[in-house]
Design a protein around this motif. Structure first.
Motif, PDB file in Angstrom:
ATOM      1  N   GLY A 203       0.775  -1.227   0.000  1.00  0.00           N
ATOM      2  CA  GLY A 203       0.000   0.000   0.000  1.00  0.00           C
ATOM      3  C   GLY A 203       0.805   1.274   0.000  1.00  0.00           C
ATOM      4  N   GLY A 204       2.088   1.198  -0.388  1.00  0.00           N
ATOM      5  CA  GLY A 204       2.927   2.384  -0.405  1.00  0.00           C
ATOM      6  C   GLY A 204       3.512   2.698   0.959  1.00  0.00           C
ATOM      7  N   VAL A 205       4.335   3.709   1.027  1.00  0.00           N
ATOM      8  CA  VAL A 205       4.962   4.117   2.288  1.00  0.00           C
ATOM      9  C   VAL A 205       4.884   5.633   2.424  1.00  0.00           C
ATOM     10  N   THR A 206       4.943   6.094   3.654  1.00  0.00           N
ATOM     11  CA  THR A 206       4.853   7.523   3.935  1.00  0.00           C
ATOM     12  C   THR A 206       6.188   8.038   4.451  1.00  0.00           C
ATOM     13  N   VAL A 207       6.672   9.120   3.843  1.00  0.00           N
ATOM     14  CA  VAL A 207       7.914   9.744   4.292  1.00  0.00           C
ATOM     15  C   VAL A 207       7.661  11.240   4.489  1.00  0.00           C
ATOM     16  N   THR A 208       8.446  11.829   5.348  1.00  0.00           N
ATOM     17  CA  THR A 208       8.354  13.266   5.595  1.00  0.00           C
ATOM     18  C   THR A 208       9.717  13.903   5.375  1.00  0.00           C
ATOM     19  N   THR A 209       9.744  14.928   4.542  1.00  0.00           N
ATOM     20  CA  THR A 209      10.972  15.686   4.309  1.00  0.00           C
ATOM     21  C   THR A 209      10.704  17.154   4.593  1.00  0.00           C
ATOM     22  N   SER A 210      11.721  17.843   5.015  1.00  0.00           N
ATOM     23  CA  SER A 210      11.561  19.273   5.281  1.00  0.00           C
ATOM     24  C   SER A 210      12.076  20.121   4.124  1.00  0.00           C
ATOM     25  N   VAL A 211      12.598  19.447   3.095  1.00  0.00           N
ATOM     26  CA  VAL A 211      13.058  20.148   1.897  1.00  0.00           C
ATOM     27  C   VAL A 211      12.446  19.474   0.679  1.00  0.00           C
ATOM     28  N   ALA A 212      12.242  20.244  -0.380  1.00  0.00           N
ATOM     29  CA  ALA A 212      11.754  19.659  -1.635  1.00  0.00           C
ATOM     30  C   ALA A 212      12.889  18.905  -2.308  1.00  0.00           C
ATOM     31  N   ILE A 213      12.541  17.836  -3.014  1.00  0.00           N
ATOM     32  CA  ILE A 213      13.538  17.023  -3.708  1.00  0.00           C
ATOM     33  C   ILE A 213      13.168  16.920  -5.184  1.00  0.00           C
ATOM     34  N   THR A 214      14.083  17.287  -6.047  1.00  0.00           N
ATOM     35  CA  THR A 214      13.908  17.100  -7.484  1.00  0.00           C
ATOM     36  C   THR A 214      15.188  16.499  -8.033  1.00  0.00           C
ATOM     37  N   ASP A 215      15.111  15.269  -8.497  1.00  0.00           N
ATOM     38  CA  ASP A 215      16.284  14.557  -9.006  1.00  0.00           C
ATOM     39  C   ASP A 215      15.945  13.990 -10.374  1.00  0.00           C
ATOM     40  N   GLN A 216      16.502  14.572 -11.423  1.00  0.00           N
ATOM     41  CA  GLN A 216      16.212  14.110 -12.775  1.00  0.00           C
ATOM     42  C   GLN A 216      16.778  12.720 -13.025  1.00  0.00           C
ATOM     43  N   ASP A 217      17.873  12.355 -12.335  1.00  0.00           N
ATOM     44  CA  ASP A 217      18.480  11.037 -12.555  1.00  0.00           C
ATOM     45  C   ASP A 217      17.595   9.910 -12.031  1.00  0.00           C
ATOM     46  N   SER A 218      17.053  10.087 -10.827  1.00  0.00           N
ATOM     47  CA  SER A 218      16.196   9.043 -10.260  1.00  0.00           C
ATOM     48  C   SER A 218      14.731   9.227 -10.645  1.00  0.00           C
ATOM     49  N   GLY A 219      14.378  10.443 -11.091  1.00  0.00           N
ATOM     50  CA  GLY A 219      12.990  10.717 -11.463  1.00  0.00           C
ATOM     51  C   GLY A 219      12.122  11.148 -10.297  1.00  0.00           C
ATOM     52  N   LEU A 220      12.730  11.395  -9.150  1.00  0.00           N
ATOM     53  CA  LEU A 220      11.948  11.752  -7.971  1.00  0.00           C
ATOM     54  C   LEU A 220      11.663  13.251  -7.934  1.00  0.00           C
ATOM     55  N   LYS A 221      10.412  13.603  -7.651  1.00  0.00           N
ATOM     56  CA  LYS A 221      10.015  14.988  -7.457  1.00  0.00           C
ATOM     57  C   LYS A 221       9.041  15.027  -6.296  1.00  0.00           C
ATOM     58  N   LEU A 222       9.515  15.541  -5.164  1.00  0.00           N
ATOM     59  CA  LEU A 222       8.701  15.591  -3.957  1.00  0.00           C
ATOM     60  C   LEU A 222       8.671  17.004  -3.400  1.00  0.00           C
ATOM     61  N   PRO A 223       7.505  17.465  -2.943  1.00  0.00           N
ATOM     62  CA  PRO A 223       7.456  18.747  -2.242  1.00  0.00           C
ATOM     63  C   PRO A 223       7.927  18.540  -0.803  1.00  0.00           C
ATOM     64  N   ALA A 224       8.268  19.614  -0.148  1.00  0.00           N
ATOM     65  CA  ALA A 224       8.587  19.519   1.273  1.00  0.00           C
ATOM     66  C   ALA A 224       7.319  19.120   2.030  1.00  0.00           C
ATOM     67  N   GLY A 225       7.482  18.330   3.059  1.00  0.00           N
ATOM     68  CA  GLY A 225       6.333  17.893   3.842  1.00  0.00           C
ATOM     69  C   GLY A 225       6.171  16.385   3.794  1.00  0.00           C
ATOM     70  N   THR A 226       4.971  15.905   4.081  1.00  0.00           N
ATOM     71  CA  THR A 226       4.686  14.469   4.134  1.00  0.00           C
ATOM     72  C   THR A 226       4.110  14.005   2.803  1.00  0.00           C
ATOM     73  N   SER A 227       4.668  12.918   2.278  1.00  0.00           N
ATOM     74  CA  SER A 227       4.227  12.358   0.993  1.00  0.00           C
ATOM     75  C   SER A 227       4.031  10.860   1.136  1.00  0.00           C
ATOM     76  N   HIS A 228       3.010  10.349   0.447  1.00  0.00           N
ATOM     77  CA  HIS A 228       2.801   8.905   0.397  1.00  0.00           C
ATOM     78  C   HIS A 228       3.301   8.419  -0.961  1.00  0.00           C
ATOM     79  N   LEU A 229       4.256   7.508  -0.946  1.00  0.00           N
ATOM     80  CA  LEU A 229       4.941   7.081  -2.155  1.00  0.00           C
ATOM     81  C   LEU A 229       4.469   5.713  -2.634  1.00  0.00           C
ATOM     82  N   ASP A 230       4.331   5.569  -3.959  1.00  0.00           N
ATOM     83  CA  ASP A 230       4.072   4.243  -4.513  1.00  0.00           C
ATOM     84  C   ASP A 230       5.412   3.562  -4.764  1.00  0.00           C
ATOM     85  N   GLY A 231       5.385   2.387  -5.371  1.00  0.00           N
ATOM     86  CA  GLY A 231       6.607   1.613  -5.530  1.00  0.00           C
ATOM     87  C   GLY A 231       7.683   2.320  -6.324  1.00  0.00           C
ATOM     88  N   ASP A 232       7.318   2.892  -7.482  1.00  0.00           N
ATOM     89  CA  ASP A 232       8.306   3.576  -8.311  1.00  0.00           C
ATOM     90  C   ASP A 232       8.882   4.787  -7.597  1.00  0.00           C
TER      91      ASP A 232
END
Length: 407
Positions: A203-232
């Motif tokens: 059912g995915g996992v929940t992570v909390t970051t205090s900074v936004a993450i944008t990584d073109q190599d891994s494809g990750l784009k997350l806003p700062a705060g709490t996010s629920h992530l799927d497998g990819d």
């Protein structure tokens, strides 16, 4: 017939084992996690048996195993005799099959250990010390035999993850044993696709970051705060390095530690124990994605391992990174930092807690800004103690290393 008294007591998981465990308060998160993990493991066998012998054999047939003991022989560190044991856990960056699209294409048909963790389980089976080894750590790699039978010569200075690339699991285990001085009693490897499937199934996992993450190599784009992530997204999270912090592998390892704890928390509420179909899907996908040593290469053995570890939750884990410093000859590589690295392996070999010299000088999590990072850190025994408001990296010069190697 009883085994000779001088024969090492090596933990084997051919059936459920029990140990001595400290009791957690009734209804506590640890108690619920422990109960659900054990029930899920036992239910895995019951569901397979209830679905017929074919289903049970299918799960067993899914698991690929390697005879580490048979190939390495006797020239190894001795097994512990006090009940403690060690596992080498590797995440493979193979681009084969379904991994290609997730990992970013072919890499000359090879696979490396993108993630490497030495897990030490204490004598009472109530605490785990998890040591992440940066993949670009320069080590002395011993001579090995590749899976195709070809001889792999020793190397005086090679990246740690090259051992898996040139010699497969056996060479990875042999290199780890030479680095640590400890016997790796068991080996578990999971690939990219398997990790992503596992996250989706629970059912995915929940992570909390205090900074936004944008990584073109891994494809990750997350806003700062709490996010629920799927497998990819979860896979991209544990592979991210360039989009956060200073772009070093040490920062990525901190994200991997955060993900391990997020997965353990999610399992508690995933509903595996009450949903046989979901349990079966999880078991099928997971067993198709792992490679183990031959002692763990069956459903019963994996159930036994889970039962042995049932007293260990997130609060009973000390997660650290091997102390490293920038390699003198290459600013993009690191080497073990002494004497801290020696103190770490010596303590674990003696089944003692991780030394304060290691826990007190760990890298900071790049996904957390200095103002939101915890103001406490675990001691060797896992009890929080005051720490500096802004954690500093284990070795300031080492964080510049490992930038050039791929994502």
């Amino acid at each position: 017939m009883a085994a000779p008294k001088d024969e090492p007591r090596r933990p084997r998981f051919r059936r459920s084992q029990s140990g001595t465990h400290r009791k957690a308060p009734q209804g506590s998160p640890r108690r619920r996690l422990t109960r659900n993990l054990v029930i899920a493991a036992c239910a895995l066998v019951l569901v397979a048996a209830g679905a017929g012998g074919y289903a049970y054999l299918k799960l067993n047939g899914n698991i690929h195993s390697v005879d580490i003991d048979g190939q390495l022989g006797q020239a190894r560190p001795p097994a512990a005799t006090d009940g403690s044991f060690n596992l080498l856990v590797l995440g493979s960056d193979s681009r084969g099959g379904a991994n290609g699209a997730l990992a970013g294409g072919a890499v000359e048909g090879t696979a490396r250990s993108d993630t490497a963790m030495v897990v030490h389980i204490d004598q009472a089976h109530t605490h785990a010390a998890v040591v992440s080894i940066p993949r670009d750590t320069l080590v002395a790699r011993p001579a090995c035999t590749a899976p195709d039978g070809k001889a792999v010569p020793a190397a005086r200075s090679a990246m740690f993850n090259s051992a898996f690339e040139v010699g497969g699991p056996v060479c990875a285990v042999k290199t780890t044993e030479q680095l640590t001085g400890m016997r790796m009693d068991h080996f578990v490897q999971i690939d990219f696709a398997g990790f992503a499937d596992l996250i989706d199934t629970i059912g995915g996992v929940t992570v909390t970051t205090s900074v936004a993450i944008t990584d073109q190599d891994s494809g990750l784009k997350l806003p700062a705060g709490t996010s629920h992530l799927d497998g990819d997204q979860a896979l991209a999270f544990v592979r991210t390095r360039h989009g956060v912090g200073d772009g070093s592998d040490l920062g990525r390892i901190e994200l991997q530690k955060q993900m391990v704890k997020a997965i353990m928390k999610q399992v508690d509420g995933a509903g595996l124990t009450t949903n046989p179909a979901k349990l079966w899907a999880t078991a099928d996908k997971l067993t198709r994605s792992v490679t183990t040593d031959s002692d763990l290469g069956s459903v019963n053995s994996l159930v036994g391992l889970v039962d042995t570890l049932k007293g260990i939750g997130p609060d009973q884990m000390t997660m650290v990174t091997l102390p490293v410093a920038t390699a003198p000859a290459d600013p993009n590589r690191v080497v073990p930092r002494h004497p801290e690295a020696d103190q770490l392996w010596t303590a674990l070999k003696a089944d003692r807690p991780v030394p304060e010299s290691v826990t007190g000088s760990q890298p900071a999590n790049p996904a957390q800004s200095p103002t939101t990072r915890p103001t406490t850190r675990p001691t060797a025994a896992g009890t929080p103690t005051p720490a500096a408001p802004t954690p500093t990296p284990a070795a300031p010069t080492a964080t510049a290393g490992t930038r050039r190697a791929g994502g």
